[in-house]
Design an enzyme around this catalytic site. Structure first.
Site, PDB file in Angstrom:
ATOM      1  N   LEU A 169      -2.848   0.068  16.058  1.00 28.48           N
ATOM      2  CA  LEU A 169      -1.681   0.272  15.188  1.00 28.48           C
ATOM      3  C   LEU A 169      -1.238  -1.083  14.659  1.00 28.48           C
ATOM      4  O   LEU A 169      -1.078  -2.025  15.441  1.00 28.48           O
ATOM      5  CB  LEU A 169      -0.517   0.905  15.968  1.00 28.48           C
ATOM      6  CG  LEU A 169      -0.733   2.313  16.540  1.00 28.48           C
ATOM      7  CD1 LEU A 169       0.443   2.695  17.431  1.00 28.48           C
ATOM      8  CD2 LEU A 169      -0.894   3.328  15.419  1.00 28.48           C
ATOM      9  N   HIS A 170      -1.052  -1.188  13.342  1.00 26.05           N
ATOM     10  CA  HIS A 170      -0.567  -2.453  12.806  1.00 26.05           C
ATOM     11  C   HIS A 170       0.268  -2.295  11.539  1.00 26.05           C
ATOM     12  O   HIS A 170       0.927  -3.224  11.119  1.00 26.05           O
ATOM     13  CB  HIS A 170      -1.741  -3.397  12.509  1.00 26.05           C
ATOM     14  CG  HIS A 170      -2.549  -2.978  11.310  1.00 26.05           C
ATOM     15  ND1 HIS A 170      -3.500  -1.988  11.372  1.00 26.05           N
ATOM     16  CD2 HIS A 170      -2.532  -3.408  10.029  1.00 26.05           C
ATOM     17  CE1 HIS A 170      -4.042  -1.832  10.178  1.00 26.05           C
ATOM     18  NE2 HIS A 170      -3.474  -2.686   9.338  1.00 26.05           N
TER      19      HIS A 170
END
Length: 365
Positions: A209-210
């Site tokens: 996740l970013h």
């Protein structure tokens, strides 16, 4: 002699340029009059985020590193443009080749056109239709000033035609990311933590996740990760943490014995992990292409995707960003009802030679 300047700026670019450079070298060995200069803009300047990729993907050292990383979107764009203008003036080219949709892609395309140098865009025409994403702005601007378009899908071709691009300037060649994946697959290697975490094939899921929409709203991120933990039992969750996400997670105090935060991984280690996972949970576009080719179930935590073929043909499903979507997706996966998927046309490992063949045939250069 056709002189090509190849631009790489951020981690996703390196997987795309590696096979292109290999294809140029093969063409040179066969007597083709073509040469290249590799410009690293330095957009990603963390060793873990970029340095190891050059070694692992067998990319030669860049001819120059512009060291234009850091700052806001505008500051970074300006720094890349200022430095690349000097670079291109000192080392003229027949063609500037940009890949993907990072800031460097757009910035260097603008500079090239203003210096009357033709631009080729690899991975042209993909669209999320979400203007809140910086990458979508980069795609739109780059394709508006590109001369030659190398595409990964029939839908990308249609997007370009709808924007008025001439059909003779569109080359449907496939996906260079997959060239790299298939070439490097025999070299995938276990991450150092594999034994320490007691991992076994199909005993875990991989998370990445970013994107700001997922990681910047701390309470939402906490709910999202807790939902994933709750509904993924009994599988371990291996989460290579992007530096951006790490800063947020430090404040949240999220923990579970099945959740393992690990450092960002090199290309070979990360894909070793993905290839043996039960599933991947991500908000990355590129990973959805790799899971599609490897046949790994993929859950994308985004409201849209610029790679719809990974859904219509591949193993990917778009869940959106509402944490409530996690439970039904996990139930589908764990009951054995996830789709098997297939591989899109021309994602066959031979895209880069097709690109170089097309470039060699361009009379305009």
């Amino acid at each position: 002699m056709k002189k090509i300047t190849i631009i790489a700026g951020a981690r996703p670019n390196f997987m795309k340029i590696a096979p292109i450079i290999h294809a140029i070298r093969e063409a040179q060995d066969q007597g083709a009059k073509i040469d290249y200069r590799l410009v690293h803009t330095g957009q990603h300047y963390d060793e873990k985020m970029s340095g190891s990729f050059f070694e692992q993907l067998q990319i030669p050292k860049p001819h120059v590193n512009l060291a234009a990383g850091g700052g806001t979107q505008a500051e970074q764009t300006a720094a890349i443009m200022l430095k690349f203008e000097k670079e291109l003036m000192a080392n003229p080219a027949n063609l500037v080749l940009v890949v993907g949709d990072v800031t460097s892609t757009m910035a260097c395309a603008i500079v090239a056109q203003k210096l009357h140098t033709k631009v080729a865009h690899v991975e042209a025409g993909i669209r999320s239709h979400d203007w809140s994403m910086p990458e979508e702005i980069n795609r739109l601007v780059t394709d508006a000033i590109t001369n030659f378009f190398f595409t990964t899908s029939e839908l990308a071709n249609q997007n370009l035609l709808a924007n008025g691009v001439k059909p003779q300037n569109i080359f449907y060649v496939g996906n260079t990311m997959i060239d790299t994946l298939l070439k490097q697959r025999p070299r995938f290697r276990r991450p150092a933590f594999w034994e320490n975490l007691g991992l076994k094939e199909q005993s875990y899921m991989v998370m990445t996740l970013h994107r700001p929409g997922n990681v910047d709203e701390e309470e939402n991120l906490k709910i999202l990760i807790n939902e994933i933990i709750l509904h993924s039992a009994p599988y371990d969750l291996v989460f290579p943490v992007h530096p951006r996400t790490a800063k947020v997670l430090e404040r949240l105090n999220i923990g579970d014995k099945r959740l393992h935060f690990v450092e960002p991984l090199g290309y070979l280690e990360f894909n070793y992990l993905v290839e043996r996972a039960k599933a991947v949970i991500t908000d990355s576009g590129g990973i959805t292409e790799e899971t599609t080719v490897m046949g790994i179930p993929c859950m994308t935590l985004r409201d849209n995707t610029e790679r719809p073929e990974t859904i219509t043909m591949g193993t990917n499903e778009l869940l959106g960003t509402d944490p409530k979507a996690i439970r039904p997706a996990m139930e589908k996966l764990l009951s054995g009802n996830w789709k098997s998927g297939g591989i899109p046309p021309l994602w066959d490992g031979a895209t880069s030679p097709r690109i170089i063949e097309k470039i060699l045939g361009l009379n305009e250069l």
